[in-house]
Design a protein around this motif. Structure first.
Motif, short mmCIF file in Angstrom:
data_model
loop_
_atom_site.label_atom_id
_atom_site.label_comp_id
_atom_site.label_asym_id
_atom_site.label_seq_id
_atom_site.Cartn_x
_atom_site.Cartn_y
_atom_site.Cartn_z
N ALA A 1 -8.13 9.51 -12.09
CA ALA A 1 -9.55 9.36 -11.77
C ALA A 1 -9.97 7.91 -12.03
N VAL A 2 -10.87 7.42 -11.18
CA VAL A 2 -11.41 6.07 -11.31
C VAL A 2 -12.93 6.13 -11.27
N TRP B 1 -10.25 -0.54 -5.68
CA TRP B 1 -9.42 0.03 -6.73
C TRP B 1 -9.07 1.49 -6.41
N PHE B 2 -10.04 2.24 -5.95
CA PHE B 2 -9.82 3.63 -5.55
C PHE B 2 -8.72 3.72 -4.50
N THR B 3 -8.78 2.86 -3.49
CA THR B 3 -7.80 2.88 -2.40
C THR B 3 -6.41 2.53 -2.91
N VAL C 1 -0.81 4.17 -4.19
CA VAL C 1 0.32 4.14 -5.13
C VAL C 1 0.89 5.55 -5.26
N LEU C 2 0.01 6.54 -5.42
CA LEU C 2 0.45 7.93 -5.50
C LEU C 2 1.16 8.36 -4.22
N PRO D 1 -4.84 -6.76 2.54
CA PRO D 1 -6.10 -6.01 2.48
C PRO D 1 -6.26 -5.18 1.21
N LEU D 2 -5.15 -4.85 0.54
CA LEU D 2 -5.24 -4.13 -0.73
C LEU D 2 -5.59 -5.07 -1.89
#
Length: 360
Positions: A249-250, A257-259, A264-265, A306-307
């Motif tokens: 969770a963020v 950051w959420f993206t 990563v998952l 873009p990340l």
């Protein structure tokens, strides 16, 4: 039955004033979070993480298989490895992590106050938490369910046998609310024994202050393995009363950051499906003979920019911790003391629920 300092009898038709007051306080807190303005500029968390070169992750106080210190003092487990994968992607070094042990009552406060950048801690994804606490869950890292454990000497072998029993549970968890709803809806009498931390609730159970303990089943297996007198002295009931999708969770409001955390998952899951492992990821990245694989590994850095991170992020995180299957088996499955079956945590191609959207 023995009584504890936090025990209360509960039935469907009657809720105690203390319980009603507690529920009002809970919903009031949710309302405050919901209407409190969240002012987080896009990319603020990643900028802060890159500046300090450390990812701070909230984890449990010590849960075998998920987040626990080994004999050398190093944090190990599924949650610890996921934190390292994020660090490898975001700052280029999987060891640039700070794992912060948190109680259930402190975890969301720590996330909202910037004490941590990412909350793991075997936390269940629920609608109420997303709309009421100002957080976003980025996906399911582990599919769990809620169960019950009793002493082997107990006569309880099925869930109905716990009618009238005293049951230990951690305060401010989904396990607590699920327990209340399940037993109350069946008009089963019981006594609830609340404790604030994992250590306190397991201590109460092993100390005989309650006849059963309820939590996520993976946590019960972990607790059972470390029980005084050995695991053979305890029995986990076969029933499960809830679905518990747990994941990172963020804070709400930082889409960059959420993206990143979400993908990563997905990278860990996709790598397992296409056969990229900790050992072969670098050789596959260097081969440059498969356009689809090159796109997934982002060898040209097309997705990294873009990340907001450096090129090579997928290769770095897989070289650090391996794919999802490797992480699972090492911490929870065949290579771990827990020896949990994959079940719903298997790939979708093998009857599970784990899959990733296309890396395009």
């Amino acid at each position: 039955m023995k009584s504890g300092r936090n025990e209360r009898s509960t039935v469907q038709s009657r809720r105690s004033p203390a319980r009603q007051s507690k529920n009002l306080l809970w919903f009031g807190a949710c309302a405050l979070f919901l209407f409190y303005p969240v002012r987080i500029d896009a990319g603020e968390t990643l900028t802060r993480v890159k500046s300090r070169k450390v990812v701070r992750c909230g984890v449990s106080e010590g849960l075998l298989g998920f987040s626990q210190k080994d004999k050398t003092g190093r944090w190990v487990g599924l949650d610890a490895d996921f934190c390292r994968a994020v660090a490898a992607a975001a700052v280029g070094d999987p060891d640039r992590v700070s794992l912060v042990p948190l109680s259930p009552s402190a975890r969301f406060v720590a996330l909202r106050s910037n004490e941590i950048d990412l909350l793991l801690r075997h936390t269940t994804w629920t609608l109420g938490r997303e709309v009421g606490l100002g957080v976003h869950f980025t996906g399911v890292l582990f599919h769990d369910s809620q169960g019950f454990i009793v002493k082997q000497s107990s006569r309880a072998r099925r869930l109905p046998d716990l009618r009238g029993a005293s049951i230990c549970v951690e305060d401010q968890t989904t396990s607590e609310s699920n327990l209340v709803e399940y037993f109350s809806s069946r008009n089963w009498k019981y006594q609830i024994v609340e404790r604030k931390t994992l250590a306190e609730v397991t201590g109460a159970f092993f100390g005989g202050h309650c006849q059963a303990y309820t939590s996520d089943k993976a946590q019960l297996v972990s607790v059972r393995l470390q029980a005084p007198g050995g695991p053979q002295a305890y029995f986990i009931l076969p029933e499960q009363i809830s679905r518990e999708p747990v994941g990172p969770a963020v804070r709400r409001g930082d889409e960059e950051w959420f993206t990143l955390i979400k993908w990563v998952l997905f990278a860990l899951i996709e790598a397992e499906e296409i056969g990229v492992t900790r050992k072969n990821v670098r050789s596959k990245a260097e081969a440059r003979n498969d356009p689809e694989l090159e796109r997934f590994l982002d060898v040209h850095g097309t997705l990294a920019k873009p990340l907001g991170i450096e090129p090579g992020w997928v290769v770095r995180l897989l070289a650090a911790v391996g794919n999802y299957g490797e992480i699972f088996e090492r911490n929870l499955g065949s290579e771990s003391p827990l020896r949990l079956e994959r079940g719903l945590n298997h790939l979708w191609t093998k009857g599970g629920l784990m899959y990733a959207p296309p890396f395009r």
